[in-house]
Design a protein around this motif. Structure first.
Motif, mmCIF file in Angstrom:
data_model
loop_
_atom_site.group_PDB
_atom_site.id
_atom_site.type_symbol
_atom_site.label_atom_id
_atom_site.label_comp_id
_atom_site.label_asym_id
_atom_site.label_seq_id
_atom_site.Cartn_x
_atom_site.Cartn_y
_atom_site.Cartn_z
ATOM 1 N N ALA A 223 -32.796 16.213 -7.687
ATOM 2 C CA ALA A 223 -33.445 17.473 -7.323
ATOM 3 C C ALA A 223 -34.163 17.356 -5.988
ATOM 4 O O ALA A 223 -34.102 18.266 -5.144
ATOM 5 N N MET A 224 -34.836 16.233 -5.782
ATOM 6 C CA MET A 224 -35.524 16.023 -4.503
ATOM 7 C C MET A 224 -34.525 15.997 -3.350
ATOM 8 O O MET A 224 -34.776 16.566 -2.279
ATOM 9 N N PHE A 225 -33.399 15.344 -3.564
ATOM 10 C CA PHE A 225 -32.369 15.254 -2.535
ATOM 11 C C PHE A 225 -31.934 16.638 -2.096
ATOM 12 O O PHE A 225 -31.860 16.934 -0.906
ATOM 13 N N VAL A 226 -31.626 17.504 -3.068
ATOM 14 C CA VAL A 226 -31.163 18.856 -2.735
ATOM 15 C C VAL A 226 -32.265 19.614 -2.007
ATOM 16 O O VAL A 226 -32.010 20.309 -1.010
ATOM 17 N N THR A 227 -33.497 19.498 -2.472
ATOM 18 C CA THR A 227 -34.613 20.183 -1.824
ATOM 19 C C THR A 227 -34.754 19.753 -0.366
ATOM 20 O O THR A 227 -34.970 20.585 0.533
ATOM 21 N N LEU A 228 -34.603 18.461 -0.106
ATOM 22 C CA LEU A 228 -34.738 17.949 1.260
ATOM 23 C C LEU A 228 -33.642 18.452 2.175
ATOM 24 O O LEU A 228 -33.845 18.584 3.391
ATOM 25 N N THR A 229 -32.476 18.753 1.613
ATOM 26 C CA THR A 229 -31.391 19.275 2.453
ATOM 27 C C THR A 229 -31.549 20.776 2.719
ATOM 28 O O THR A 229 -30.786 21.332 3.515
ATOM 29 N N ARG A 230 -32.527 21.376 2.087
ATOM 30 C CA ARG A 230 -32.761 22.809 2.279
ATOM 31 C C ARG A 230 -34.080 23.076 2.988
ATOM 32 O O ARG A 230 -34.501 24.228 3.116
ATOM 33 N N SER A 231 -34.750 22.028 3.414
ATOM 34 C CA SER A 231 -36.052 22.182 4.073
ATOM 35 C C SER A 231 -35.876 22.663 5.514
ATOM 36 O O SER A 231 -34.893 22.349 6.163
#
Length: 231
Positions: A223-231
């Protein structure tokens, strides 16, 4: 692998942001330098390498591994992973309810049904439920909607889903998590609802708890990975 570097830096390159160890690029398993197009993700990956201990195991570098999977495994053929993930939607955990005890079946309905409603309202996917181990066939229309939701995910989001969905046993919970509709912790608790129920009756098992803790970390990292790619 043993730690051999002292300095971790990020350099802007044509492909985005590259992570370097003492000036040398981190390399993917295929040999290419690791570079990601998201600065927030690059910073987090660099943080993993800075925090590494003298002896490093793969679990110490979850974001690095996910980035490598996105670049080398998923990007060349994202539809292959989309098909695999869609199979979880056709047998989604949330659709299979206990026959007995009645209290567990009621708890499953209370906790799981709102997320099937979310899939219907947000994605247009109306999934039907069953009891016991009797298989249920989801409609073509529902599966097309889930396929559409997967089609809108790029290789970075698919990398996160590729970890979270099998860990949860639920495409709905995975999609809701990366959409920010629920926390990774909530998704994990919902996926382990039956185990939590059993432990309340029979007591906790240390080995099972350790396994769950590992799965929870994997889901949180995805989940963190996906969030970081959308920042």
């Amino acid at each position: 692998m043993r730690r051999f570097w002292t300095d971790v830096t990020i350099d802007a390159v044509e492909a985005g942001f590259a992570i370097r160890l003492d000036g040398k690029p981190v390399r993917l398993p295929g040999g290419a330098p690791l570079a990601v197009p998201h600065q927030a993700l690059a910073s987090a990956i660099a943080g993993e390498w800075r925090a590494a201990n003298a002896t490093i195991i793969p679990d110490d570098l979850p974001l690095t591994q996910l980035a490598g999977a996105a670049i080398e495994q998923i990007a060349p053929d994202p539809d292959a992973l989309r098909r695999n993930l869609l199979a979880y939607g056709s047998t989604d955990l949330l659709c299979y309810r206990a026959e007995t005890p009645a209290a567990l079946a009621a708890l499953q309905h209370e906790k799981w049904q709102p997320w099937l409603d979310w899939a219907n309202n947000r994605l247009g996917a109306r999934l039907v439920t069953t009891r016991g181990i009797i298989a249920v066939t989801q409609s073509d229309a529902a599966l097309r909607c889930l396929a559409g939701a997967l089609a809108s995910q790029d290789e970075w989001a698919l990398a996160g889903l590729g970890v979270a969905v099998p860990a949860l046993g639920s495409l709905v919970l995975g999609l809701a998590t990366i959409a920010g509709a629920m926390t990774p912790e909530t998704a994990h608790d919902l996926a382990r609802l039956d185990e939590i129920w059993q432990e309340a009756t029979w007591g906790a098992d240390a080995e099972a708890q350790a396994r769950r803790n590992g799965i929870a970390r994997d889901i949180a990292s995805a989940a963190m990975f996906v969030t970081l790619t959308r920042s």
